[in-house]
Scaffold this motif. Structure first.
Motif: not given
Length: 234
Positions: A64-79
């Motif tokens: 899901s898009g939520l899953f991808a968003s969680q992975k993004v936040r693990e790598a970059d907290e502020s993008v």
């Protein structure tokens, strides 16, 4: 150049967002490159914190898009992360991943322009925390620099795109780095706090999977630096 990612499985919706984005860039004289991914899996397989803005549909096939968003936040907290959805109630899920904003489909240039006011403020704040380093004819953006290591009189710049090695002293490099973003862990390492995923006693775990050691005599000062960084994060 503003690098932007769109994660959208609908060809029509992706095309509309692309057209609206181009219209926005023309209106605001924004120089941008936009990459479109049809799935969370394809996006995540190529993502290495290279984007300044990400649009993502919540309802995607597979992951899901939520899953991808969680992975993004693990790598970059502020993008800046903008949730794109057809159903307003799904936008609530965006709060669990600290989404910057959400946009209901179909997107319009007027709405996008409104949303971009906050996004641009965040992007400018992020850039103010980054500088360019010239290393062996390579330009390293400190926002892409995970950590710096000294080993046998060599300085190793660990970046999201690979390592660059040159002769030098860590203390000289440290004076060139933004002090509100970088902190020393021990005699050998200076780390970009944007890439710290967790702290476990004297272990500093990074978003790239590596673990660096915090020396006992640096623990107190490191803890102060990291707490101040988190308090001032976007």
């Amino acid at each position: 150049m503003l690098p932007v990612a769109v994660i959208e499985d609908s060809v029509n919706d992706a095309k509309r967002l692309q057209d609206v984005w181009r219209e926005y860039c023309d209106l605001t004289n924004t120089d941008s490159a936009l990459d479109i991914y049809p799935s969370a899996e394809e996006f995540l397989s190529q993502y290495h914190c290279q984007y300044d803005l990400i649009f993502i549909d919540i309802d995607l096939p597979g992951k899901s898009g939520l899953f991808a968003s969680q992975k993004v936040r693990e790598a970059d907290e502020s993008v800046p992360l903008i949730i794109v959805t057809q159903v307003a109630k799904y936008a609530i899920d965006g709060y669990t991943v600290n989404a910057t904003d959400f946009i209901l489909k179909p997107i319009s240039v007027g709405i996008l322009k409104e949303k971009m006011v906050r996004v641009n403020n965040i992007i400018e704040r992020r850039k103010s925390m980054s500088i360019n380093l010239l290393v062996k004819d390579n330009i390293i953006k400190t926002e892409n620099l995970i950590y710096v290591e000294v080993s046998k009189h060599n300085i190793i710049y660990h970046t999201i795109d690979g390592n660059i090695v040159c002769r030098g002293a860590l203390k000289d490099v440290e004076t060139k780095l933004p002090p509100n973003v970088f902190t020393r862990l021990n005699y050998s390492f200076v780390v970009n706090m944007n890439y710290i995923s967790s702290i476990d006693k004297l272990d500093c775990k990074l978003t790239n999977g590596e673990t660096l050691f915090i020396s006992r005599n640096r623990k107190k000062e490191f803890s102060y630096d990291f707490a101040r960084f988190l308090g001032g994060s976007l």
